[in-house]
Each structure stands twice: as structure tokens, then as C-alpha cells.
Write an enzyme that holds these catalytic residues in place. Structure first.
Site, mmCIF file in Angstrom:
data_model
loop_
_atom_site.group_PDB
_atom_site.id
_atom_site.type_symbol
_atom_site.label_atom_id
_atom_site.label_comp_id
_atom_site.label_asym_id
_atom_site.label_seq_id
_atom_site.Cartn_x
_atom_site.Cartn_y
_atom_site.Cartn_z
ATOM 1 C CE LYS A 46 -1.098 4.823 -9.606
ATOM 2 N NZ LYS A 46 -2.217 4.070 -8.998
ATOM 3 N N GLY A 47 3.960 6.771 -5.219
ATOM 4 C CA GLY A 47 4.087 7.554 -3.988
ATOM 5 C C GLY A 47 5.096 8.684 -3.992
ATOM 6 C CG ASP A 106 6.239 6.411 -1.079
ATOM 7 O OD1 ASP A 106 7.022 5.434 -1.092
ATOM 8 O OD2 ASP A 106 5.004 6.267 -1.152
ATOM 9 C CG ASP A 109 6.804 -0.322 5.716
ATOM 10 O OD1 ASP A 109 6.962 -0.035 6.900
ATOM 11 O OD2 ASP A 109 5.868 -1.037 5.318
ATOM 12 C CE LYS A 137 5.737 3.041 7.800
ATOM 13 N NZ LYS A 137 4.398 2.438 7.809
ATOM 14 C CG PHE A 158 -0.509 3.480 6.813
ATOM 15 C CD1 PHE A 158 0.225 2.436 6.288
ATOM 16 C CD2 PHE A 158 -1.258 4.264 5.952
ATOM 17 C CE1 PHE A 158 0.213 2.156 4.929
ATOM 18 C CE2 PHE A 158 -1.287 3.996 4.587
ATOM 19 C CZ PHE A 158 -0.537 2.935 4.071
ATOM 20 C CG ASP A 165 -1.537 5.056 -1.677
ATOM 21 O OD1 ASP A 165 -0.336 4.785 -1.465
ATOM 22 O OD2 ASP A 165 -2.369 4.193 -2.025
ATOM 23 N NE ARG A 171 -1.370 7.637 -5.014
ATOM 24 C CZ ARG A 171 -0.588 6.636 -4.613
ATOM 25 N NH1 ARG A 171 0.505 6.899 -3.939
ATOM 26 N NH2 ARG A 171 -0.892 5.384 -4.883
HETATM 27 P P1 IMP Z 1 8.322 -1.643 1.529
HETATM 28 O O1 IMP Z 1 8.534 -2.434 0.284
HETATM 29 O O2 IMP Z 1 7.630 -2.428 2.597
HETATM 30 O O3 IMP Z 1 9.576 -0.954 2.060
HETATM 31 O O4 IMP Z 1 7.255 -0.544 1.230
HETATM 32 C C1 IMP Z 1 7.488 0.469 0.417
HETATM 33 C C2 IMP Z 1 6.191 0.913 -0.232
HETATM 34 O O5 IMP Z 1 5.047 0.613 0.578
HETATM 35 C C3 IMP Z 1 6.231 2.407 -0.353
HETATM 36 O O6 IMP Z 1 6.737 2.786 -1.602
HETATM 37 C C4 IMP Z 1 4.786 2.795 -0.144
HETATM 38 O O7 IMP Z 1 4.108 2.824 -1.382
HETATM 39 C C5 IMP Z 1 4.188 1.713 0.714
HETATM 40 N N1 IMP Z 1 4.129 2.114 2.154
HETATM 41 C C6 IMP Z 1 4.828 1.606 3.182
HETATM 42 N N2 IMP Z 1 4.529 2.223 4.343
HETATM 43 C C7 IMP Z 1 3.605 3.147 4.025
HETATM 44 C C8 IMP Z 1 2.909 4.159 4.797
HETATM 45 O O8 IMP Z 1 3.083 4.337 6.032
HETATM 46 N N3 IMP Z 1 2.038 4.919 4.106
HETATM 47 C C9 IMP Z 1 1.817 4.792 2.773
HETATM 48 N N4 IMP Z 1 2.457 3.899 2.001
HETATM 49 C C10 IMP Z 1 3.342 3.075 2.641
HETATM 50 MG MG MG Z 2 1.573 3.166 -1.884
#
Ligand code: IMP
Ligand code: MG
Length: 192
Positions: A46-47, A106, A109, A137, A158, A165, A171
Site C-alpha cells: 500500500k505504501g 515507496d 530497503d 536506504k 524507519f 506506515d 500513512r
Molecule cells: P524491502 O523488501 O526490505 O526492500 O522493503 C520494502 C518494503 O518494506 C517497502 O515497500 C515498505 O513497505 C517496507 N519498509 C521498508 N523500510 C521501511 C520504512 O523505513 N518505513 C516504512 N516501511 C518500510
Molecule cells: Mg509497509
């Protein structure tokens, strides 16, 4: 028994004005790269819903023709760390076969979500998948992934707001803030 950690906003990372200014530049860059190609924007729910809404309207100002679709992927439980496993909770409504896709999320990470989404879109026959994230990040990466378009690079904090969220809260904020989790403040008179 362990006390529940309390979320607390610790500062504004990017104001609504800063986000608007950065997105204006980003949209110009994307429009320049794609020209008048018919493009499918796939936003990861949803982000990315606020990011998509603002970016799509800025792209429209540049005459970019967009179709918009969504996929919901989830790698988080209700906390601030990834589970490491990405699940597809809702698939696209339409075919992306033989079309270029701009994949919008969004935040980048660990990279697991974006990598999985990109792979799924290529398996579905997209002719090309470029990626666009509001936040990156880089220090948290677990799989080698880079985004073609990045709004802002941030350190290992974070982030919430503007679609992002914590446990589905925050959000709606028009800005992006950092969030910390701390034990509840000791109540007066509580035994040590
Ligand atoms: P990844 O798969 O670890 O790259 O994470 C991506 C997803 O994790 C994003 O689409 C977000 O929904 C969530 N996420 C990662 N870091 C954050 C943060 O700092 N705040 C909020 N959501 C995060
Ligand atoms: Mg999320």
C-alpha cells in the site's frame, strides 16, 4: 512480561514542500527518458499510493500517457523489520505483456520486494521494467538492487508518512518523518 514498545515520531525528514519540489524534478527526468511511449505504471501497495497519485499527475503535465495498475506485496509483519519472505497478496488487473513498465514503490530497503516485483513483471512478459522509489536506504540492502529513479536517499532510520506506515498508521501524513520505538515511560509510583 515484556512491555509493548511505543512508536514516537522523532523528526521531519522531508516536508510536504520538499517532497513536491523533488517530485517535480523526478517527473521531468522520467518524462524526458520515456518521451511519449505508452507506459504502464505498476504501484506496489500500500505504501506507494500517495507517491503514485502525485507523480502520475506531474507526469501528466509532461504529456506522458499512463495506464495504472497495482500489485500488493508484503514482506513485513506489523513491526519495523522485514520477515525476509515476500508474498503476493493481490495481483495485477491487466496484462503487461509487450509493454514497458515503470514499477513504483515507496521505499527500497533490503531490496527483496522490488527484486520480486521486477521478476514477476518480467515473467508476465513486460518488455522492460524500470523502477522508481520515493526513498532509498542503501545501507540496508540484502540483495543487489538499485532503482532507476530515486526521490531521496536516507540513512538507516524507519520512515513514516506520505504513504509509508508503521503497523498501518501514519500513512496519511503529508510529510515524511522518522519513527522510534521506545518502552512506555515509567509511571510514577511504579515499583522498580
Ligand atoms: P524491502 O523488501 O526490505 O526492500 O522493503 C520494502 C518494503 O518494506 C517497502 O515497500 C515498505 O513497505 C517496507 N519498509 C521498508 N523500510 C521501511 C520504512 O523505513 N518505513 C516504512 N516501511 C518500510
Ligand atoms: Mg509497509
Amino acid at each position: 512480561m515484556s512491555a509493548t514498545l511505543q512508536p514516537r515520531l522523532t523528526g521531519v525528514l522531508f516536508s510536504a514542500d520538499q517532497i513536491r519540489q523533488r517530485l517535480t524534478i523526478l517527473a521531468a527526468e522520467i518524462a524526458r527518458d520515456y518521451g511519449h511511449t505508452d507506459l504502464i505504471a505498476v504501484a506496489v501497495l500500500k505504501g506507494s499510493f500517495i507517491f503514485l497519485a502525485d507523480l502520475a499527475r506531474l507526469l501528466s503535465d509532461h504529456g506522458v500517457h499512463l495506464k495504472i495498475d497495482f500489485m500488493e506485496l508484503s514482506s513485513y509483519g506489523s513491526g519495523t523489520t522485514t520477515s525476509g519472505r515476500v508474498t503476493l497478496r493481490q495481483d495485477l488487473a491487466d496484462s503487461v505483456a509487450h509493454h514497458p513498465v515503470l514499477l513504483i514503490d515507496d521505499i527500497l530497503d533490503t531490496g527483496l520486494t522490488l527484486q520480486t516485483a521486477q521478476r514477476l513483471l518480467l515473467e508476465k512478459g513486460a518488455s522492460e521494467v524500470r523502477t522508481c522509489v520515493l526513498l532509498d536506504k542503501p545501507s540496508r540492502r540484502q540483495v543487489p538492487t538499485t532503482a532507476h529513479y530515486v526521490g531521496f536517499h536516507i540513512p538507516d532510520v524507519f520512515a513514516v508518512g506520505y504513504g509509508l506506515d508503521y503497523d498501518n498508521h501514519y500513512r496519511h501524513l503529508p510529510y515524511i518523518a522518522s519513527l522510534a520505538l521506545s518502552p512506555p515511560a515509567a509511571t510514577e509510583g511504579t515499583a522498580p
